[in-house]
Design a protein around this motif. Structure first.
Motif, PDB file in Angstrom:
ATOM      1  N   ALA A 115    -149.863  86.503 -19.223  1.00 41.27           N
ATOM      2  CA  ALA A 115    -148.470  86.338 -19.125  1.00 41.27           C
ATOM      3  C   ALA A 115    -148.181  86.682 -17.615  1.00 41.27           C
ATOM      4  O   ALA A 115    -147.183  86.404 -17.024  1.00 41.27           O
ATOM      5  CB  ALA A 115    -147.532  87.238 -19.710  1.00 41.27           C
ATOM      6  N   LEU A 116    -149.057  87.315 -17.139  1.00 43.18           N
ATOM      7  CA  LEU A 116    -148.839  88.168 -15.654  1.00 43.18           C
ATOM      8  C   LEU A 116    -148.515  87.078 -14.572  1.00 43.18           C
ATOM      9  O   LEU A 116    -147.550  87.335 -13.776  1.00 43.18           O
ATOM     10  CB  LEU A 116    -149.910  89.205 -15.367  1.00 43.18           C
ATOM     11  CG  LEU A 116    -150.017  90.338 -16.091  1.00 43.18           C
ATOM     12  CD1 LEU A 116    -151.339  91.138 -15.796  1.00 43.18           C
ATOM     13  CD2 LEU A 116    -148.867  91.298 -15.749  1.00 43.18           C
ATOM     14  N   PRO A 117    -149.451  86.053 -14.318  1.00 37.03           N
ATOM     15  CA  PRO A 117    -149.287  85.079 -13.388  1.00 37.03           C
ATOM     16  C   PRO A 117    -147.857  84.158 -13.793  1.00 37.03           C
ATOM     17  O   PRO A 117    -147.318  83.649 -12.438  1.00 37.03           O
ATOM     18  CB  PRO A 117    -150.442  84.009 -13.575  1.00 37.03           C
ATOM     19  CG  PRO A 117    -151.384  84.733 -14.287  1.00 37.03           C
ATOM     20  CD  PRO A 117    -150.803  85.687 -15.095  1.00 37.03           C
ATOM     21  N   ARG A 118    -147.185  84.382 -14.755  1.00 33.99           N
ATOM     22  CA  ARG A 118    -145.891  83.742 -15.059  1.00 33.99           C
ATOM     23  C   ARG A 118    -144.742  84.603 -14.705  1.00 33.99           C
ATOM     24  O   ARG A 118    -143.643  84.041 -14.498  1.00 33.99           O
ATOM     25  CB  ARG A 118    -145.904  83.485 -16.637  1.00 33.99           C
ATOM     26  CG  ARG A 118    -146.876  82.613 -17.305  1.00 33.99           C
ATOM     27  CD  ARG A 118    -146.629  82.677 -18.927  1.00 33.99           C
ATOM     28  NE  ARG A 118    -147.627  81.806 -19.360  1.00 33.99           N
ATOM     29  CZ  ARG A 118    -147.235  80.649 -19.895  1.00 33.99           C
ATOM     30  NH1 ARG A 118    -146.059  80.029 -19.847  1.00 33.99           N
ATOM     31  NH2 ARG A 118    -148.157  79.825 -20.524  1.00 33.99           N
ATOM     32  N   PHE A 119    -144.789  85.806 -14.393  1.00 35.71           N
ATOM     33  CA  PHE A 119    -144.077  86.792 -14.254  1.00 35.71           C
ATOM     34  C   PHE A 119    -143.361  86.454 -12.511  1.00 35.71           C
ATOM     35  O   PHE A 119    -144.210  86.543 -11.680  1.00 35.71           O
ATOM     36  CB  PHE A 119    -144.305  88.142 -14.385  1.00 35.71           C
ATOM     37  CG  PHE A 119    -144.445  88.449 -15.579  1.00 35.71           C
ATOM     38  CD1 PHE A 119    -143.833  87.557 -16.954  1.00 35.71           C
ATOM     39  CD2 PHE A 119    -145.203  89.790 -15.985  1.00 35.71           C
ATOM     40  CE1 PHE A 119    -144.065  88.169 -18.005  1.00 35.71           C
ATOM     41  CE2 PHE A 119    -145.396  90.207 -17.428  1.00 35.71           C
ATOM     42  CZ  PHE A 119    -144.726  89.214 -18.403  1.00 35.71           C
ATOM     43  N   ASN A 120    -142.109  86.403 -12.351  1.00 39.11           N
ATOM     44  CA  ASN A 120    -141.496  86.478 -11.132  1.00 39.11           C
ATOM     45  C   ASN A 120    -140.636  87.819 -11.068  1.00 39.11           C
ATOM     46  O   ASN A 120    -139.688  87.868 -11.395  1.00 39.11           O
ATOM     47  CB  ASN A 120    -140.804  85.283 -10.776  1.00 39.11           C
ATOM     48  CG  ASN A 120    -139.918  85.320  -9.389  1.00 39.11           C
ATOM     49  OD1 ASN A 120    -140.215  86.188  -8.695  1.00 39.11           O
ATOM     50  ND2 ASN A 120    -139.527  84.012  -9.065  1.00 39.11           N
ATOM     51  N   GLY A 121    -141.160  88.877 -10.478  1.00 37.39           N
ATOM     52  CA  GLY A 121    -140.424  90.043 -10.463  1.00 37.39           C
ATOM     53  C   GLY A 121    -141.351  91.171  -9.548  1.00 37.39           C
ATOM     54  O   GLY A 121    -142.151  90.862  -8.802  1.00 37.39           O
ATOM     55  N   ALA A 122    -140.561  92.289  -9.725  1.00 35.81           N
ATOM     56  CA  ALA A 122    -140.929  93.500  -9.206  1.00 35.81           C
ATOM     57  C   ALA A 122    -141.245  94.628 -10.129  1.00 35.81           C
ATOM     58  O   ALA A 122    -140.138  94.983 -10.844  1.00 35.81           O
ATOM     59  CB  ALA A 122    -140.006  94.076  -8.087  1.00 35.81           C
ATOM     60  N   PHE A 123    -142.541  95.079 -10.472  1.00 29.41           N
ATOM     61  CA  PHE A 123    -142.742  95.908 -11.623  1.00 29.41           C
ATOM     62  C   PHE A 123    -144.025  96.489 -11.615  1.00 29.41           C
ATOM     63  O   PHE A 123    -144.941  96.188 -10.883  1.00 29.41           O
ATOM     64  CB  PHE A 123    -142.635  94.750 -12.851  1.00 29.41           C
ATOM     65  CG  PHE A 123    -143.819  93.612 -12.846  1.00 29.41           C
ATOM     66  CD1 PHE A 123    -145.075  93.861 -13.070  1.00 29.41           C
ATOM     67  CD2 PHE A 123    -143.425  92.315 -12.434  1.00 29.41           C
ATOM     68  CE1 PHE A 123    -146.102  92.656 -13.071  1.00 29.41           C
ATOM     69  CE2 PHE A 123    -144.440  91.367 -12.368  1.00 29.41           C
ATOM     70  CZ  PHE A 123    -145.736  91.522 -12.701  1.00 29.41           C
ATOM     71  N   ALA A 124    -144.114  97.638 -12.401  1.00 27.23           N
ATOM     72  CA  ALA A 124    -145.300  98.141 -12.712  1.00 27.23           C
ATOM     73  C   ALA A 124    -144.917  98.806 -14.108  1.00 27.23           C
ATOM     74  O   ALA A 124    -143.746  99.131 -14.492  1.00 27.23           O
ATOM     75  CB  ALA A 124    -145.550  99.288 -11.738  1.00 27.23           C
ATOM     76  N   PHE A 125    -146.045  98.406 -15.122  1.00 25.46           N
ATOM     77  CA  PHE A 125    -145.654  99.001 -16.476  1.00 25.46           C
ATOM     78  C   PHE A 125    -146.881  99.296 -17.214  1.00 25.46           C
ATOM     79  O   PHE A 125    -147.922  99.004 -16.853  1.00 25.46           O
ATOM     80  CB  PHE A 125    -144.965  97.472 -17.298  1.00 25.46           C
ATOM     81  CG  PHE A 125    -145.808  96.411 -17.329  1.00 25.46           C
ATOM     82  CD1 PHE A 125    -146.729  95.976 -18.313  1.00 25.46           C
ATOM     83  CD2 PHE A 125    -145.362  95.299 -16.607  1.00 25.46           C
ATOM     84  CE1 PHE A 125    -147.265  94.942 -18.632  1.00 25.46           C
ATOM     85  CE2 PHE A 125    -145.938  94.058 -16.659  1.00 25.46           C
ATOM     86  CZ  PHE A 125    -146.974  94.020 -17.700  1.00 25.46           C
ATOM     87  N   ALA A 126    -146.588  99.911 -18.243  1.00 27.04           N
ATOM     88  CA  ALA A 126    -147.944 100.334 -18.992  1.00 27.04           C
ATOM     89  C   ALA A 126    -147.510  99.769 -20.498  1.00 27.04           C
ATOM     90  O   ALA A 126    -146.402  99.700 -21.147  1.00 27.04           O
ATOM     91  CB  ALA A 126    -147.921 101.956 -19.117  1.00 27.04           C
ATOM     92  N   ILE A 127    -148.292  99.235 -21.138  1.00 27.48           N
ATOM     93  CA  ILE A 127    -148.412  98.514 -22.609  1.00 27.48           C
ATOM     94  C   ILE A 127    -149.607  99.282 -23.448  1.00 27.48           C
ATOM     95  O   ILE A 127    -150.653  99.398 -23.080  1.00 27.48           O
ATOM     96  CB  ILE A 127    -148.558  97.213 -22.691  1.00 27.48           C
ATOM     97  CG1 ILE A 127    -147.312  96.672 -21.894  1.00 27.48           C
ATOM     98  CG2 ILE A 127    -148.889  96.764 -24.084  1.00 27.48           C
ATOM     99  CD1 ILE A 127    -147.129  95.110 -22.119  1.00 27.48           C
ATOM    100  N   ARG A 128    -149.185 100.024 -24.470  1.00 29.55           N
ATOM    101  CA  ARG A 128    -149.985 100.450 -25.401  1.00 29.55           C
ATOM    102  C   ARG A 128    -150.268  99.703 -26.677  1.00 29.55           C
ATOM    103  O   ARG A 128    -149.161  99.153 -27.285  1.00 29.55           O
ATOM    104  CB  ARG A 128    -149.445 101.821 -26.027  1.00 29.55           C
ATOM    105  CG  ARG A 128    -149.955 102.280 -27.276  1.00 29.55           C
ATOM    106  CD  ARG A 128    -151.280 102.987 -27.275  1.00 29.55           C
ATOM    107  NE  ARG A 128    -151.726 103.810 -28.198  1.00 29.55           N
ATOM    108  CZ  ARG A 128    -152.792 104.349 -28.810  1.00 29.55           C
ATOM    109  NH1 ARG A 128    -153.826 104.088 -27.695  1.00 29.55           N
ATOM    110  NH2 ARG A 128    -153.152 104.915 -29.609  1.00 29.55           N
ATOM    111  N   ASP A 129    -151.352  99.228 -26.900  1.00 26.92           N
ATOM    112  CA  ASP A 129    -151.791  98.321 -28.313  1.00 26.92           C
ATOM    113  C   ASP A 129    -152.081  99.307 -29.358  1.00 26.92           C
ATOM    114  O   ASP A 129    -153.259  99.935 -29.169  1.00 26.92           O
ATOM    115  CB  ASP A 129    -153.018  97.500 -27.716  1.00 26.92           C
ATOM    116  CG  ASP A 129    -153.289  96.626 -28.881  1.00 26.92           C
ATOM    117  OD1 ASP A 129    -152.828  96.774 -30.091  1.00 26.92           O
ATOM    118  OD2 ASP A 129    -154.105  95.576 -28.671  1.00 26.92           O
TER     119      ASP A 129
END
Length: 678
Positions: A115-129
């Motif tokens: 998904a990351l290359p699809r994102f147009n934005g300014a971000f830093a995020f954490a995702i927990r599985d």
């Protein structure tokens, strides 16, 4: 815009976990004053302090996807969330909110890291599985939003603690964590003007590089790059007129995306070409009069207020400015350093700290700015200097002197009286000395001088040389493209977007958006630069694209770099924290510092008339002072530098505690008193 923090901690007592994550978030509450929440599960904690901008009512964090497998804490904005939401719905995804945070989460559930290359934005995020136990951290492709991490905590190795946060100061809330300045990293930062993409000034703390994601799995930390710079695009194949239309349309779409907000969006208007273009497009696209904001100086050499007012009047913006004096810079320097968290080589970030406070007081939470335009469209004199030096041996003496004169008309030491001396200097640097760094070698002489502040500095360029040598395709770039790569990888994310940008804005809860740093804009610039920019006219395509929309004086005006008064400020106003430099005892407390060289530098600065201080001496002095302040605030064990920034007790709006539960998702518990979305 928000702040995130968290940890994976096998060592921390489960009963202490809620207090620790709440304390970490309280230290970055300035980033997100509207809401706060955190998630706890099996030795993992992560949380968010939220600045509510999109979906004020239902965008609270932490947030889970419908399967309850993925949980996210998100800092930033996804500008193309409308388009991605539509695509994901077409794939059968169902949404419970209007927030861009949920789009990021659902995209991750659908495509994973793809998904990351699809994102147009300014971000830093954490995702927990919650199924695999993995933790993911990701950062946008240009490094607009920071995320720092440490795998030290109170232990090391596979059984150690992993910490992360939007600002390093959050780590001081973790039991046993200690800040220590790293002399080797300081030497590199002084020489290159900024920490390298994955570095910080502190031992055991790294930052996630731009365009990367990190996976924490079973005690291992793996780093992956998902986006490379796209500055070597194929040349634009159309006519010059078509190139002008292409650039304007691409920029217009970028500004339109960055105006997506449930709160009012303002613009930083410096008076230069880039911010004037952003203001013009925002005025065209906004349903209401645009509010613009700027800084004025009482010293003519730094002041651009005349140009600011011409543009604001021409475009009809509602303009507001603040006057910044030397005394203001001296008084607010420690507070600005506290938020920057890195040594700085100039004071220009302090007026931006004051401007963002002014914007907050005016009721604005989102601002557009012109960062990235000079890197993308070759606006810096550095690029013309590189062309001049690369062609040096093919030019006549008259052509060389004329070329030097065109580089910095705004600087007195580039005037006719100094050109013979400058010619000799350029002659020395017409042949590459540092492999791959030809474009920046003159600049790095100032950094080499600043690195003398440290006793054991080794080769301060070794890490940068290793980075360029290990980058596929770097060697094949032209000298100007290498210069562009270095700017995109070092000064842009390490200083302009952070110390002078995001960190100063978020100190007062202001989100900064950069239309020129849209992937489509950067690609468009790369394609037209190759065809139409020969270095003879600064940003010729950009000027032509907005001819007739901006005042002619703005198009004809040469670039005036944003600067602020330097060492002279501290000589004239002698703030009490200057004792950090005037006391040998205080200087010796800074690990790795050469107190003898430092004292000689300070003595010379104090004894020399302001106009006699060289650029390299001024830069080294600001580095020394900011390092001393930073050491006192973070590594010195004292909190004097944090005056004016008390950490409020955090009362979380949302707590999700999954410890011991693997049944249906528990209801989130709201605690009143933290101030909901406003």
């Amino acid at each position: 815009m928000c702040g995130i923090a968290g940890f994976v901690s096998p060592s921390l007592d489960a009963g202490a976990t809620p207090e620790v994550i709440a304390s970490m978030l309280s230290l970055i509450r300035h980033r997100g004053p509207d809401e706060a929440g955190y998630y706890l599960d099996d030795g993992v904690a992560m949380g968010t302090v939220r600045l509510s901008v999109i979906d004020l009512a239902t965008g609270a964090q932490p947030m889970a996807d419908p399967s309850d497998r993925y949980w996210i804490c998100f800092n930033g904005e996804l500008y193309n969330h409308v388009e991605l939401r539509r695509e994901l719905r077409g794939l059968g995804r169902h949404f419970r909110t209007r927030s861009d945070t949920e789009v990021v989460l659902q995209a991750w559930a659908q495509w994973g890291a793809g998904a990351l290359p699809r994102f147009n934005g300014a971000f830093a995020f954490a995702i927990r599985d919650a199924v695999s136990g993995d933790l993911f951290l990701a950062r946008d492709r240009y490094g607009k939003r920071p995320v720092f991490y440490s795998d030290r905590g109170s232990g090391t190795g596979p059984d150690g603690d992993f910490l992360f946060a939007s600002e390093m100061k959050a780590f001081r809330a973790f039991p046993g964590f200690r800040f220590e300045l790293d002399p080797g990293e300081l030497a590199s930062a002084f020489a290159v003007w900024t920490p390298l993409p994955d570095r910080t000034p502190f031992r055991h703390i790294r930052q996630l590089p731009m365009g990367s994601f990190l996976t924490v799995r079973g005690g291992r930390v793996d780093l992956t790059t998902y986006a490379e710079l796209e500055i070597d695009a194929d040349p634009f194949t159309g006519s010059a007129r078509e190139a002008v239309a292409f650039v304007r349309d691409t920029l217009r779409e970028s500004v339109a995306m960055r105006l997506r907000s449930d709160v009012e969006v303002g613009v930083y208007l410096s008076g230069g070409l880039d911010s004037s273009i952003v203001t013009a497009l925002a005025t065209e696209l906004s349903p209401h009069a645009v509010r613009t904001f700027s800084v004025e100086f009482d010293e003519a050499a730094f002041d651009e207020s005349g140009s600011q007012h011409v543009v604001a009047s021409h475009l009809g913006s509602l303009h507001s400015s603040i006057a910044v004096r030397g005394a203001d810079i001296a008084a607010n320097f420690p507070s600005a350093v506290y938020h920057a968290e890195v040594p700085a080589f100039r004071t220009a970030f302090v007026p931006m700290y004051l401007l963002s406070r002014h914007v907050r007081d005016a009721g604005i939470k989102v601002i557009l700015s012109g960062e990235g335009a000079d890197e993308a469209f070759l606006g810096y004199s550095l690029f013309r200097e590189t062309l001049l030096r690369a062609a040096w041996h093919d030019l006549s003496d008259d052509e060389r002197m004329a070329g030097i004169g065109r580089l910095h008309p705004e600087l007195s030491h580039f005037g006719p009286a100094n050109r013979a001396r400058l010619k000799g200097l350029f002659e020395q640097f017409a042949v590459e000395r540092l492999p791959g760094l030809f474009s920046h070698e003159l600049r790095y002489q100032n950094g080499r001088f600043a690195a003398r502040l440290l006793k054991e500095r080794g080769d301060p360029f070794a890490d940068l040389l290793a980075l360029t040598a290990s980058t596929p395709g770097y060697a094949a770039l032209s000298p100007v493209q290498k210069a562009q790569w270095l700017e995109f990888k070092t000064l842009l994310p390490g200083y302009l977007l952070s110390t002078q940008g995001e960190r100063m804005s978020l100190a007062h809860g202001i989100e900064n958006r950069c239309p020129f740093l849209d992937p489509a804009v950067v690609r468009a610039a790369a394609s037209v630069n190759l065809r139409f920019d020969d270095g003879s006219e600064e940003k010729a395509i950009l000027k032509e694209a907005f001819r007739g929309e901006l005042p002619e004086s703005s198009l004809a005006r040469r670039k005036q770099p944003y600067r602020a008064p330097g060492a002279a400020v501290f000589k004239e106003h002698r703030p009490d924290y200057m004792e950090l430099l005037l006391s040998e005892t205080e200087l010796r407390k800074i690990d790795g510092l050469d107190p003898v060289f430092a004292r000689k530098l300070v003595a010379k600065i104090m004894a020399t008339p302001s106009e006699g201080i060289s650029t390299k001496e001024d830069q080294a002095f600001i580095y020394l002072l900011s390092t001393a302040v930073l050491h006192q605030q973070f590594a010195g064990g004292r909190d004097r530098g944090r005056a004016g920034h008390p950490e409020a007790e955090l009362k979380a709006d949302t707590i999700v505690d999954l410890r011991g539960s693997r049944g249906p998702r528990p209801a989130a518990h709201a605690l009143h008193g933290a101030g909901g979305p406003r």
